[in-house]
Design an enzyme around this catalytic site. Structure first.
Site, PDB file in Angstrom:
ATOM      1  N   SER A 116     -42.789  20.646 -64.067  1.00 54.32           N
ATOM      2  CA  SER A 116     -42.853  22.065 -63.696  1.00 54.32           C
ATOM      3  C   SER A 116     -42.949  22.996 -64.910  1.00 54.32           C
ATOM      4  O   SER A 116     -43.734  23.941 -64.891  1.00 54.32           O
ATOM      5  CB  SER A 116     -41.648  22.448 -62.833  1.00 54.32           C
ATOM      6  OG  SER A 116     -41.732  21.788 -61.603  1.00 54.32           O
ATOM      7  N   THR A 155     -34.868  21.181 -57.207  1.00 61.15           N
ATOM      8  CA  THR A 155     -35.337  19.835 -56.883  1.00 61.15           C
ATOM      9  C   THR A 155     -34.170  18.881 -56.665  1.00 61.15           C
ATOM     10  O   THR A 155     -33.008  19.320 -56.600  1.00 61.15           O
ATOM     11  CB  THR A 155     -36.331  19.337 -57.982  1.00 61.15           C
ATOM     12  OG1 THR A 155     -36.926  18.127 -57.523  1.00 61.15           O
ATOM     13  CG2 THR A 155     -35.658  19.096 -59.332  1.00 61.15           C
ATOM     14  N   LYS A 184     -31.889  20.412 -53.078  1.00 57.01           N
ATOM     15  CA  LYS A 184     -32.764  21.196 -52.191  1.00 57.01           C
ATOM     16  C   LYS A 184     -32.025  21.687 -50.936  1.00 57.01           C
ATOM     17  O   LYS A 184     -32.399  22.694 -50.354  1.00 57.01           O
ATOM     18  CB  LYS A 184     -33.992  20.386 -51.787  1.00 57.01           C
ATOM     19  CG  LYS A 184     -35.010  20.259 -52.914  1.00 57.01           C
ATOM     20  CD  LYS A 184     -36.293  19.626 -52.440  1.00 57.01           C
ATOM     21  CE  LYS A 184     -37.308  19.609 -53.573  1.00 57.01           C
ATOM     22  NZ  LYS A 184     -38.650  19.216 -53.162  1.00 57.01           N
ATOM     23  N   ALA A 186     -38.803   8.382 -45.211  1.00 50.37           N
ATOM     24  CA  ALA A 186     -38.074   9.361 -44.394  1.00 50.37           C
ATOM     25  C   ALA A 186     -37.117  10.159 -45.275  1.00 50.37           C
ATOM     26  O   ALA A 186     -36.062  10.591 -44.834  1.00 50.37           O
ATOM     27  CB  ALA A 186     -37.318   8.643 -43.267  1.00 50.37           C
ATOM     28  N   ALA A 200     -39.332  14.371 -49.104  1.00 51.15           N
ATOM     29  CA  ALA A 200     -40.755  14.716 -49.026  1.00 51.15           C
ATOM     30  C   ALA A 200     -41.280  14.460 -47.610  1.00 51.15           C
ATOM     31  O   ALA A 200     -42.068  15.258 -47.082  1.00 51.15           O
ATOM     32  CB  ALA A 200     -41.545  13.899 -50.044  1.00 51.15           C
TER      33      ALA A 200
HETATM   34  P1  NAP Z   1     -36.808   9.968 -51.458  1.00 49.13           P
HETATM   35  O1  NAP Z   1     -35.992  11.092 -50.924  1.00 49.13           O
HETATM   36  O2  NAP Z   1     -36.206   8.918 -52.315  1.00 49.13           O
HETATM   37  O3  NAP Z   1     -37.500   9.284 -50.167  1.00 49.13           O
HETATM   38  C1  NAP Z   1     -38.341   8.145 -50.233  1.00 49.13           C
HETATM   39  C2  NAP Z   1     -37.994   7.253 -49.059  1.00 49.13           C
HETATM   40  O4  NAP Z   1     -38.942   6.180 -48.986  1.00 49.13           O
HETATM   41  C3  NAP Z   1     -36.599   6.603 -49.214  1.00 49.13           C
HETATM   42  O5  NAP Z   1     -35.949   6.657 -47.971  1.00 49.13           O
HETATM   43  C4  NAP Z   1     -36.959   5.187 -49.626  1.00 49.13           C
HETATM   44  O6  NAP Z   1     -35.959   4.251 -49.268  1.00 49.13           O
HETATM   45  C5  NAP Z   1     -38.209   4.956 -48.817  1.00 49.13           C
HETATM   46  N1  NAP Z   1     -39.014   3.841 -49.300  1.00 49.13           N
HETATM   47  C6  NAP Z   1     -39.151   3.377 -50.578  1.00 49.13           C
HETATM   48  N2  NAP Z   1     -40.025   2.354 -50.602  1.00 49.13           N
HETATM   49  C7  NAP Z   1     -40.449   2.144 -49.329  1.00 49.13           C
HETATM   50  C8  NAP Z   1     -41.327   1.225 -48.706  1.00 49.13           C
HETATM   51  N3  NAP Z   1     -41.964   0.288 -49.413  1.00 49.13           N
HETATM   52  N4  NAP Z   1     -41.532   1.312 -47.353  1.00 49.13           N
HETATM   53  C9  NAP Z   1     -40.889   2.244 -46.621  1.00 49.13           C
HETATM   54  N5  NAP Z   1     -40.008   3.140 -47.157  1.00 49.13           N
HETATM   55  C10 NAP Z   1     -39.799   3.113 -48.493  1.00 49.13           C
HETATM   56  O7  NAP Z   1     -38.053  10.547 -52.299  1.00 49.13           O
HETATM   57  P2  NAP Z   1     -38.874  11.887 -52.008  1.00 49.13           P
HETATM   58  O8  NAP Z   1     -38.303  12.991 -52.770  1.00 49.13           O
HETATM   59  O9  NAP Z   1     -39.027  12.010 -50.543  1.00 49.13           O
HETATM   60  O10 NAP Z   1     -40.266  11.526 -52.717  1.00 49.13           O
HETATM   61  C11 NAP Z   1     -41.091  10.478 -52.235  1.00 49.13           C
HETATM   62  C12 NAP Z   1     -42.379  10.418 -53.059  1.00 49.13           C
HETATM   63  O11 NAP Z   1     -43.114  11.620 -52.887  1.00 49.13           O
HETATM   64  C13 NAP Z   1     -42.140  10.290 -54.582  1.00 49.13           C
HETATM   65  O12 NAP Z   1     -43.146   9.466 -55.115  1.00 49.13           O
HETATM   66  C14 NAP Z   1     -42.326  11.705 -55.096  1.00 49.13           C
HETATM   67  O13 NAP Z   1     -42.757  11.750 -56.441  1.00 49.13           O
HETATM   68  C15 NAP Z   1     -43.434  12.165 -54.152  1.00 49.13           C
HETATM   69  N6  NAP Z   1     -43.465  13.639 -54.016  1.00 49.13           N
HETATM   70  C16 NAP Z   1     -44.617  14.259 -54.365  1.00 49.13           C
HETATM   71  C17 NAP Z   1     -44.704  15.626 -54.233  1.00 49.13           C
HETATM   72  C18 NAP Z   1     -45.986  16.304 -54.622  1.00 49.13           C
HETATM   73  O14 NAP Z   1     -45.981  17.534 -54.788  1.00 49.13           O
HETATM   74  N7  NAP Z   1     -47.071  15.590 -54.733  1.00 49.13           N
HETATM   75  C19 NAP Z   1     -43.625  16.377 -53.743  1.00 49.13           C
HETATM   76  C20 NAP Z   1     -42.448  15.688 -53.382  1.00 49.13           C
HETATM   77  C21 NAP Z   1     -42.384  14.309 -53.534  1.00 49.13           C
HETATM   78  P3  NAP Z   1     -34.828   3.872 -50.375  1.00 49.13           P
HETATM   79  O15 NAP Z   1     -34.116   5.160 -50.696  1.00 49.13           O
HETATM   80  O16 NAP Z   1     -34.004   2.856 -49.684  1.00 49.13           O
HETATM   81  O17 NAP Z   1     -35.581   3.335 -51.569  1.00 49.13           O
END
Ligand code: NAP
Length: 293
Positions: free
Chosen positions: A16, A61, A65, A131, A134
C-alpha cells in the site's frame, strides 16, 4: 505534511505505501503514507491519533478489519453489510468507515480494461474457494451487485466449518440467492461444470509449490476465473487460459481498492482517477519485482 497509512499486524510486506506515495507524488501533495504495524493493545492509541487529526486517514488490514468497527462513527452501507472495513477517514472529527475492497473486486470483475474480467454477475452461478476475509467481500459484492445479484453461490474451504459460518452469515441477510456449502472434493467437478465464475479467495498459488485447488481438467470454456492472488499469474490463471477460458489475477482489484481509498481520503482527487491508477500501477509493478514476490 499530512500523514496516512495502513494499520495491521505483521504487515511489513504491505504494498500500500508504494501505491499511495506514488499518487501523492504525482499530484504534488504534501503527504506521506506509512505502515503502522501494531499489536492490538495499541489500537486505542492509534485511533485516538486519527480522531485528533494527527493521522488523516488509514487503510485497515489483517487482523483488524472487523475490530476497527469499534472505533468509527459512520460506517458506509457495505461496511454495515459485511461487518468489516478497510478504510477510515477523519472528516471534520467524524471517523467514516468504508469498504473499498468491494469496489475493487466489482470493478475488476465487471470492467473491460486490460486485466479486468468483463463478467456480468446478474443471474449467474459462482463457486468461491476460501471462506476468509476476502471471500466474505467477494460473496457480499456478488449479492449486492446492482442491478441484479447472482443466482447461486457455492462456497468451499479447507475448514468446512468456516464455509458453513460464512453461508449462515449470508443467509441471515439475503434470501434470494441460493448458498451451498461444498464439503467434499468429489463434488468439485459437478459444481465447476455448473458454474459461470470461479473465484480463488485462498492464498493457494502464491507459492510455486502450492498443490492445485482442484483438478484443472474440470475447467470448461464458458468458465470465467478470478484469482485474487495478485503477485503473479498463478497456475490456475495459466491453466484456465490454456483451456480457452478467461482468467485474471488480483492485481486490478488491489489497485482499484487503493484508488478508491485514496478518493475517500481526498474526494477532489476523483477527477484524476485514471492518472492515479496509472501512477499506482507503475509503482506496484516495480515493487512487486523489487520484493520478488
Ligand atoms: P484468509 O482470511 O486466510 O482466508 C483464506 C481461506 O482459504 C482460509 O480459510 C484458508 O484456510 C482457506 N484455504 C487455504 N487453502 C485452501 C485450499 N487449498 N482450499 C480451500 N480453502 C483453502 O485470507 P484472505 O485475507 O481472505 O486472503 C485470501 C487471498 O486473497 C490471499 O491470497 C490474499 O492475498 C488475497 N487477497 C487479494 C486481494 C486483492 O486486492 N487482490 C484482497 C484481499 C485478499 P486456513 O486458514 O485453514 O488455511
Amino acid at each position: 505534511m499530512k500523514t496516512y497509512g495502513i494499520v495491521g499486524k505483521n504487515i511489513s510486506y504491505s504494498l500500500s505505501p508504494c501505491m499511495h506515495n506514488a499518487a501523492f507524488k504525482m499530484l504534488g501533495m504534501d503527504a506521506e503514507y506509512k505502515i503502522f504495524d501494531i499489536p492490538e493493545n495499541k489500537l486505542d492509541d492509534f485511533f485516538s491519533r486519527l480522531r485528533k487529526g494527527e493521522i488523516s486517514g488509514c487503510n485497515v488490514t489483517i487482523p483488524y478489519k472487523e475490530k476497527a468497527l469499534d472505533y468509527i462513527d459512520k460506517p458506509d452501507n457495505m461496511v454495515k453489510a459485511v461487518g468489516a472495513l478497510n478504510t477510515v477517514v477523519n472528516k471534520n472529527g467524524v471517523l467514516e468507515g468504508h469498504n473499498t475492497d468491494f469496489e475493487g473486486f466489482i470493478n475488476a470483475l465487471t470492467g473491460s480494461a486490460e486485466g479486468d474480467l468483463n463478467f456480468e454477475p446478474g443471474g449467474r452461478s459462482v463457486f468461491v474457494f476460501g471462506a476468509g476475509g476476502a471471500a466474505k467481500t467477494v460473496v457480499f459484492s456478488l449479492l449486492k451487485w446492482s442491478p441484479k445479484a447472482v443466482k447461486k453461490i457455492a462456497i468451499t474451504d479447507i475448514d468446512i466449518n468456516k464455509a458453513k459460518r460464512l453461508a449462515n452469515f449470508v443467509e441471515k441477510q439475503d434470501h434470494s440467492t441460493l448458498i451451498t456449502v461444498v464439503g467434499d472434493r468429489e463434488q468439485y467437478n459437478d459444481f465447476i461444470s455448473k458454474s459461470d465464475l470461479l473465484v480463488n479467495a485462498t492464498p493457494c498459488g502464491m507459492k510455486a509449490d502450492d498443490p492445485p485447488l482442484f483438478d484443472y481438467r474440470y475447467i470448461h470454456e464458458r468458465l470465467f476465473v478470478f484469482d485474487l492472488v495478485y503477485a503473479r499469474n498463478t497456475p490456475l490463471v495459466k491453466e484456465t487460459r490454456l483451456r480457452g477460458a478467461k482468467a485474471i489475477n488480483g492485481l486490478n482489484m488491489l489497485l482499484d481498492q487503493a484508488a478508491e481509498a485514496f478518493e475517500c481520503y481526498w474526494v477532489e482527487s476523483a477527477e484524476h482517477h485514471d492518472k492515479i491508477l496509472t501512477a499506482m500501477k507503475k509503482a506496484l509493478i516495480e515493487n512487486i519485482k523489487l520484493i520478488g514476490l
